[in-house]
Design a protein around this motif. Structure first.
Motif, PDB file in Angstrom:
ATOM      1  N   LEU A 269       9.921   9.080  -3.901  1.00 48.10           N
ATOM      2  CA  LEU A 269      10.800   8.799  -5.139  1.00 48.10           C
ATOM      3  C   LEU A 269      11.873   7.847  -4.843  1.00 48.10           C
ATOM      4  O   LEU A 269      12.727   7.768  -5.696  1.00 48.10           O
ATOM      5  N   VAL A 270      11.862   7.182  -3.708  1.00 47.31           N
ATOM      6  CA  VAL A 270      12.849   6.367  -3.257  1.00 47.31           C
ATOM      7  C   VAL A 270      12.775   5.073  -4.537  1.00 47.31           C
ATOM      8  O   VAL A 270      11.719   4.710  -4.433  1.00 47.31           O
ATOM      9  N   ALA A 271      13.913   4.408  -4.515  1.00 45.09           N
ATOM     10  CA  ALA A 271      13.801   3.108  -5.410  1.00 45.09           C
ATOM     11  C   ALA A 271      13.462   2.114  -4.530  1.00 45.09           C
ATOM     12  O   ALA A 271      13.827   2.089  -3.426  1.00 45.09           O
ATOM     13  N   GLY A 272      12.627   1.194  -5.254  1.00 47.39           N
ATOM     14  CA  GLY A 272      11.823   0.201  -4.450  1.00 47.39           C
ATOM     15  C   GLY A 272      10.499   0.325  -4.097  1.00 47.39           C
ATOM     16  O   GLY A 272      10.020  -0.716  -3.527  1.00 47.39           O
ATOM     17  N   VAL A 273      10.135   1.688  -4.177  1.00 48.11           N
ATOM     18  CA  VAL A 273       8.699   1.829  -3.543  1.00 48.11           C
ATOM     19  C   VAL A 273       7.803   0.893  -4.595  1.00 48.11           C
ATOM     20  O   VAL A 273       7.651   0.943  -5.659  1.00 48.11           O
ATOM     21  N   ILE A 274       6.771   0.222  -3.873  1.00 46.45           N
ATOM     22  CA  ILE A 274       5.917  -0.803  -4.680  1.00 46.45           C
ATOM     23  C   ILE A 274       4.415  -0.501  -4.606  1.00 46.45           C
ATOM     24  O   ILE A 274       3.448  -1.152  -5.222  1.00 46.45           O
ATOM     25  N   GLY A 275       4.113   0.502  -3.563  1.00 49.04           N
ATOM     26  CA  GLY A 275       2.887   0.770  -3.450  1.00 49.04           C
ATOM     27  C   GLY A 275       2.684   1.871  -2.477  1.00 49.04           C
ATOM     28  O   GLY A 275       3.600   2.694  -2.182  1.00 49.04           O
ATOM     29  N   PHE A 276       1.186   2.244  -1.978  1.00 54.97           N
ATOM     30  CA  PHE A 276       0.886   3.213  -1.337  1.00 54.97           C
ATOM     31  C   PHE A 276      -0.140   3.102  -0.367  1.00 54.97           C
ATOM     32  O   PHE A 276      -0.832   2.072  -0.522  1.00 54.97           O
ATOM     33  N   VAL A 277      -0.074   3.713   0.848  1.00 52.60           N
ATOM     34  CA  VAL A 277      -1.333   3.389   1.974  1.00 52.60           C
ATOM     35  C   VAL A 277      -2.485   4.208   1.404  1.00 52.60           C
ATOM     36  O   VAL A 277      -2.519   5.024   0.828  1.00 52.60           O
ATOM     37  N   GLN A 278      -3.489   3.207   1.662  1.00 50.16           N
ATOM     38  CA  GLN A 278      -4.901   3.869   1.370  1.00 50.16           C
ATOM     39  C   GLN A 278      -5.635   4.114   2.629  1.00 50.16           C
ATOM     40  O   GLN A 278      -6.182   5.483   2.838  1.00 50.16           O
TER      41      GLN A 278
ATOM     42  N   GLU B  36      18.321  -5.799  -1.579  1.00 50.92           N
ATOM     43  CA  GLU B  36      18.276  -6.063  -2.813  1.00 50.92           C
ATOM     44  C   GLU B  36      17.000  -6.852  -3.110  1.00 50.92           C
ATOM     45  O   GLU B  36      16.265  -6.747  -4.195  1.00 50.92           O
ATOM     46  N   GLU B  37      16.755  -8.135  -2.522  1.00 53.88           N
ATOM     47  CA  GLU B  37      16.022  -8.895  -2.681  1.00 53.88           C
ATOM     48  C   GLU B  37      14.557  -8.226  -2.118  1.00 53.88           C
ATOM     49  O   GLU B  37      13.534  -8.495  -2.705  1.00 53.88           O
ATOM     50  N   ALA B  38      14.448  -7.409  -1.126  1.00 54.38           N
ATOM     51  CA  ALA B  38      13.384  -6.546  -0.793  1.00 54.38           C
ATOM     52  C   ALA B  38      12.572  -5.828  -1.985  1.00 54.38           C
ATOM     53  O   ALA B  38      11.421  -5.548  -1.966  1.00 54.38           O
ATOM     54  N   LYS B  39      13.811  -5.335  -2.778  1.00 54.55           N
ATOM     55  CA  LYS B  39      13.238  -4.306  -3.797  1.00 54.55           C
ATOM     56  C   LYS B  39      12.168  -5.466  -4.906  1.00 54.55           C
ATOM     57  O   LYS B  39      11.488  -4.878  -5.593  1.00 54.55           O
TER      58      LYS B  39
END
Length: 183
Positions: free
Chosen positions: A160-169, A52-55
């Motif tokens: 589409l998973v909850a907690g996704v914060i970004g993407f690989v470039q 939960e904190e990791a999100k």
């Protein structure tokens, strides 16, 4: 860790030893600073301990900019006599004290000691060295989504998973460095 671009930066104080390049969450701290409680307004940071904190871990941590001449001495744990210097310090001699001959922010995967001032960046593009993320072959693909794991490391996730914060470039095959975009 390399900061390629950022939108926001916050001055923070570490509440535990944290490896540079980890994603952190804000927390309270009890180290008010050396003089007159001047750092009481800085938020504390820690690596996420639960899923939960990791999100909420959207801030990438690095050393604060330091203009002191080298060698840089682990000052939160070292007593300094302001009239006599290190010679008369009650904490001397400096045996066993960590020193850096170059700024630690210019080196990869250095640990930021507990109680240090640091900078937390968010909404930007960062290059994370090998070993500072949880490897998955899917992370080598540009556009792969990631979440933050409990250790504050980047980890592959379905889009589409909850907690996704970004993407690989970019994934660098030669060094294993991973360039990510936090949104």
């Amino acid at each position: 860790m390399e900061i390629n671009r950022f939108e926001d930066v916050v001055g923070v104080r570490t509440t535990a030893d944290i490896v540079e390049g980890r994603f952190v969450v804000f927390t309270a701290h009890n180290s008010g600073g050396l003089f007159m409680n001047v750092d009481a307004d800085l938020p504390g940071v820690k690596v996420p301990a639960t899923a939960e904190e990791a999100k909420r871990a959207k801030f990438c941590l690095t050393f604060a900019v330091d203009n002191r001449p080298t060698p840089i001495i682990d000052y939160p744990s070292t007593v300094f006599d302001f009239r006599g210097g290190w010679v008369n310090a009650t904490g001397g001699p400096l045996t066993g004290v960590k020193m850096w001959l170059t700024h630690p922010g210019n080196q990869e995967s250095q640990t930021i000691p507990s109680g240090y001032k640091a900078l937390a960046f968010t909404e930007g593009t960062f290059t994370i060295p090998s070993g500072q993320y949880i490897y998955n072959v899917a992370l080598e693909t540009p556009g792969a989504a990631f979440i933050v794991a409990e250790a504050g490391k980047v980890k592959y996730a379905a889009s589409l998973v909850a907690g996704v914060i970004g993407f690989v470039q970019v994934y660098d095959d030669a060094t294993g460095a991973l360039t990510v975009r936090v949104e």
